[in-house]
Write a protein that holds these residues in place. Structure first.
Motif, mmCIF file in Angstrom:
data_model
loop_
_atom_site.group_PDB
_atom_site.id
_atom_site.type_symbol
_atom_site.label_atom_id
_atom_site.label_comp_id
_atom_site.label_asym_id
_atom_site.label_seq_id
_atom_site.Cartn_x
_atom_site.Cartn_y
_atom_site.Cartn_z
ATOM 1 N N LYS A 30 -62.007 -24.976 46.593
ATOM 2 C CA LYS A 30 -62.661 -25.602 47.756
ATOM 3 C C LYS A 30 -63.299 -26.914 47.298
ATOM 4 O O LYS A 30 -64.494 -26.966 47.006
ATOM 5 C CB LYS A 30 -63.757 -24.695 48.350
ATOM 6 C CG LYS A 30 -63.446 -23.213 48.375
ATOM 7 C CD LYS A 30 -62.487 -22.869 49.469
ATOM 8 C CE LYS A 30 -62.194 -21.390 49.501
ATOM 9 N NZ LYS A 30 -60.880 -21.075 50.017
ATOM 10 N N ASN A 41 -63.996 -20.386 55.564
ATOM 11 C CA ASN A 41 -64.973 -19.451 56.147
ATOM 12 C C ASN A 41 -64.276 -18.311 56.890
ATOM 13 O O ASN A 41 -64.680 -17.933 57.988
ATOM 14 C CB ASN A 41 -65.936 -20.195 57.083
ATOM 15 C CG ASN A 41 -66.658 -21.307 56.359
ATOM 16 O OD1 ASN A 41 -66.931 -21.206 55.159
ATOM 17 N ND2 ASN A 41 -66.958 -22.388 57.053
ATOM 18 N N CYS A 42 -63.236 -17.776 56.282
ATOM 19 C CA CYS A 42 -62.410 -16.764 56.965
ATOM 20 C C CYS A 42 -62.988 -15.363 56.844
ATOM 21 O O CYS A 42 -62.561 -14.460 57.541
ATOM 22 C CB CYS A 42 -61.009 -16.777 56.383
ATOM 23 S SG CYS A 42 -60.962 -16.170 54.680
ATOM 24 N N SER A 43 -63.916 -15.144 55.930
ATOM 25 C CA SER A 43 -64.582 -13.837 55.771
ATOM 26 C C SER A 43 -63.725 -12.766 55.123
ATOM 27 O O SER A 43 -64.142 -11.625 55.077
ATOM 28 C CB SER A 43 -65.047 -13.302 57.130
ATOM 29 O OG SER A 43 -66.358 -13.633 57.325
ATOM 30 N N SER A 44 -62.533 -13.096 54.681
ATOM 31 C CA SER A 44 -61.714 -12.023 54.102
ATOM 32 C C SER A 44 -62.310 -11.504 52.790
ATOM 33 O O SER A 44 -61.997 -10.407 52.355
ATOM 34 C CB SER A 44 -60.256 -12.449 53.933
ATOM 35 O OG SER A 44 -60.177 -13.556 53.088
ATOM 36 N N CYS A 45 -63.201 -12.282 52.176
ATOM 37 C CA CYS A 45 -63.890 -11.818 50.961
ATOM 38 C C CYS A 45 -65.060 -10.897 51.305
ATOM 39 O O CYS A 45 -65.635 -10.276 50.425
ATOM 40 C CB CYS A 45 -64.418 -13.012 50.179
ATOM 41 S SG CYS A 45 -65.455 -14.104 51.177
ATOM 42 N N CYS A 57 -67.688 -19.472 52.898
ATOM 43 C CA CYS A 57 -67.302 -19.683 51.492
ATOM 44 C C CYS A 57 -68.553 -19.948 50.653
ATOM 45 O O CYS A 57 -68.643 -19.567 49.494
ATOM 46 C CB CYS A 57 -66.353 -20.863 51.377
ATOM 47 S SG CYS A 57 -64.876 -20.676 52.354
ATOM 48 N N LYS A 97 -70.229 -16.788 49.843
ATOM 49 C CA LYS A 97 -69.451 -16.121 48.778
ATOM 50 C C LYS A 97 -69.778 -16.765 47.421
ATOM 51 O O LYS A 97 -69.963 -16.058 46.421
ATOM 52 C CB LYS A 97 -67.970 -16.234 49.117
ATOM 53 C CG LYS A 97 -67.000 -16.248 47.969
ATOM 54 C CD LYS A 97 -66.710 -14.862 47.437
ATOM 55 C CE LYS A 97 -65.950 -14.910 46.139
ATOM 56 N NZ LYS A 97 -64.688 -15.531 46.138
ATOM 57 N N CYS A 140 -61.334 -14.257 46.852
ATOM 58 C CA CYS A 140 -60.933 -15.191 47.915
ATOM 59 C C CYS A 140 -59.419 -15.101 48.139
ATOM 60 O O CYS A 140 -58.632 -15.574 47.321
ATOM 61 C CB CYS A 140 -61.329 -16.612 47.527
ATOM 62 S SG CYS A 140 -60.789 -17.819 48.726
HETATM 63 S S1 SF4 Z 1 -64.421 -17.715 50.000
HETATM 64 FE FE1 SF4 Z 1 -62.266 -17.485 50.554
HETATM 65 S S2 SF4 Z 1 -62.128 -15.486 51.494
HETATM 66 FE FE2 SF4 Z 1 -64.304 -16.051 51.481
HETATM 67 S S3 SF4 Z 1 -64.674 -17.030 53.432
HETATM 68 FE FE3 SF4 Z 1 -64.105 -18.659 52.017
HETATM 69 S S4 SF4 Z 1 -61.877 -18.880 52.245
HETATM 70 FE FE4 SF4 Z 1 -62.420 -16.947 53.163
#
Ligand code: SF4
Ligand code: SF4
Ligand code: SF4
Length: 563
Positions: free
Chosen positions: A357, A365-369, A374, A377, A391
């Motif tokens: 990033k 900011n997809c929240s998959s983590c 981000c 995270k 991530c």
């Molecule tokens: S760190 Fe990666 S997985 Fe987590 S919100 Fe950001 S892009 Fe999504």
């Protein structure tokens, strides 16, 4: 004593669902396993409910309660009114009968404690020094404020919870009694440890159900149990139920309820931002309040039916209770605000960079983590709770770039087509093979426009082609072809190995062997004739030479044929 909720190790499948759902992000993820951070956790039970692997376990206190019952003749159960949610269609009388069978000396309704508490709330509402008052029945909300929003602790009603007030009341009436609370909540196990002396044990409805099953105690359902008139506080475990029992007689105050952790956090933030004044707020960690508590059998869980059942069972008047003074019921909260680590902008950006990033646009900011942004995270990584590999977009990009590099740089021609043989990918080596400069000129075309599709049809039909030698006359190339069908992604992948140069060299070698064999054969023929002539002069001793020359001749002929 161990934490009321713990993480089982080894079964975690790294889905991060628990982190995503944890309102306080009190979960650390290391070595492929998610673990609760006890100091931060508010025991809301969300992670317990959402984990698809059932990795979170509620501490089993049944043996401890059984020990209390066997060593004490006066173990009294305080039964939360939300039993109507956990055991639908079962009346208090039936529950009492079952609990007596398990060895309890007596059973009372925690709603008695709720009645004592709501009277205190009504009095607090007339205290001119108080602006905003937050109810303190939900221990998870109390923990949330004390641990994560300590500046809001001043708004908590400093009154014992119904469970603790009931424990106090029972012990006042039965000085030798041991009190066991039975309810839908995990955090109550922690509450009795934080406020010792009121209640001696807590079992969730799940533990109680398991215990009853082990002892073959059956709950009989009643279609229309009699309603006790003085049981209004049975409404406490429903959303807005505390307010329904209160007098709400201060016209200066607004009385409102907030249920659900996210909603509570938003409300606390609003209070801290100075947006809320003159309000009494009933706060519950669970949506729908305690009738939707985490430790209820999911098969029985239903906010609406439970709400209706409780409203049907609750009377119109208060339980008869003793009047307590403010001092007698005052709750002295220990105050244990967490110390949050500070991280510099440089450190945060450093983590963001290491997961690809580099610009704001890269922060999906997809929240998959499991974290909302981000940045969150990255902070969790710095806190030692998360690791870089969590991530998903970063891992996918990395895998893509890895495979792209291989596909683009390999000397082996690679072609990917769909089930209709329409080309999806052709790498530079394949472009070179068919004499095309740009992949765009191939993508979308049919493989048949380049070469025979028979092997592709075989692969599609389930016969994988492995290192099959082929000749492409249009391109004058010899190749080894490996062609497989990927059923999952509906594609056919062909990888070739160009062996044209080796093949040409082999042909040259064969021709050379052939020429050598021809010359040798002629020499042998000549020699044979000479030998025959000499043999007639020297007799049998020349027979061995003749035999050797004949063998050499047939070997050379054979090699020639084999080629
Ligand atoms: S760190 Fe990666 S997985 Fe987590 S919100 Fe950001 S892009 Fe999504
Ligand atoms: S919810 Fe949490 S504990 Fe359960 S499998 Fe997913 S990451 Fe692991
Ligand atoms: S119980 Fe609640 S606060 Fe604790 S880790 Fe689980 S989701 Fe987070």
């Amino acid at each position: 004593m161990s934490n009321a909720l713990v993480s089982k190790q080894n079964d975690c499948r790294s889905c991060y669902k628990c982190i995503r759902n944890c309102p306080t992000k009190s979960i650390s993820f290391q070595n492929g396993q998610a673990s609760l951070i006890a100091e931060e956790c508010v025991l809301c039970g969300k992670c317990y409910l959402v984990c698809p692997q059932e990795c979170k376990i509620i501490r089993d206190d049944v043996p401890a309660v059984q020990a209390i019952i066997s060593s004490n003749s006066e173990a009294i159960a305080s039964l939360a009114p939300s039993f109507l949610s956990a055991f639908p269609g079962v009346s208090f009388a039936t529950m009492k009968k079952a609990l007596l069978q398990l060895g309890f000396a007596d059973v009372e309704e925690t709603a008695i404690g709720a009645t004592i508490v709501k009277k205190q709330y009504d009095q607090l509402c007339h205290d001119p020094k108080r602006d905003v008052i937050i109810s303190t029945c939900c221990h998870s909300v109390n923990l949330l404020i004390e641990k994560h929003y300590p500046e809001a602790s001043q708004y908590l009603a400093d009154v014992l919870s119904p469970m603790l007030a009931h424990g106090k009341d029972i012990k006042a009436r039965h000085p030798n009694a041991k009190v066991i609370f039975l309810g839908p909540c995990i955090s109550k196990k922690n509450e009795i440890e934080m406020y010792p002396g009121y209640v001696d044990g807590v079992l969730t409805f799940l533990e109680l159900e398991r215990w009853m099953q082990e002892k073959s105690v059956v709950l009989e359902k009643e279609t229309n149990p009699a309603v006790i008139e003085k049981s209004l506080a049975r409404l406490f475990p429903t959303e807005g139920g505390i307010l329904e029992t209160m007098a709400k007689d201060n016209p200066e105050l607004t009385y409102l309820e907030v249920a659900g952790m996210e909603e509570c956090i938003a409300a606390i933030q609003d209070i801290l931002a100075g947006k809320v004044h003159h309000a009494f707020i009933e706060m519950s960690s669970c949506q729908g309040s305690c009738v939707n508590g985490p430790a209820i059998n999911p098969a029985a869980r239903s906010i609406v039916s439970s709400y209706l059942a409780i409203h049907h069972a609750a009377g119109k008047k208060d339980f008869d209770v003793r009047d307590y003074s403010y001092g007698e019921l005052q709750k002295r909260m220990p105050g244990f605000a967490l110390k949050k680590k500070e991280h510099s902008e440089e450190e945060i950006l450093g983590v963001l960079h290491s997961i690809g990033k580099s610009t704001k646009k890269d922060e999906l900011n997809c929240s998959s983590c499991g974290y909302p942004t981000c940045r969150d995270k990255a902070i969790a990584v710095l806190d030692g709770k998360a690791n870089l590999e969590m991530c998903l977009p970063f891992l996918m990009e990395r895998a893509k770039s890895f495979s792209n590099n291989i596909v683009e740089s390999t000397l082996n021609p690679i072609l990917v087509c769909d089930e209709n043989f329409v080309i999806q990918l052709a790498n530079p080596a394949l472009q070179e093979l068919v004499g095309v400069k740009n992949a765009k000129d191939l993508v979308g075309k049919n493989v048949a426009s380049l070469f025979d599709c028979t092997l592709y049809s075989l692969a599609l039909g389930g016969t994988p082609i492995k290192s099959k030698k082929i000749y492409l006359p249009d391109y004058e190339r010899y190749l080894y072809a490996t062609i497989v069908y990927d059923e999952r992604f509906h594609i056919i992948i062909a990888v070739y190995r160009d062996v044209t140069n080796e093949e040409k060299q082999q042909q040259k070698d064969r021709e050379m062997v052939k020429a050598t064999a021809k010359i040798t054969s002629e020499v042998i023929e000549k020699n044979m004739r000479a030998v025959q002539e000499i043999a007639s002069l020297l007799g049998e001793s020349t027979a061995e030479t003749k035999l050797a020359l004949t063998k050499l001749q047939s070997t050379l002929n054979k090699e020639d044929k084999d080629e």
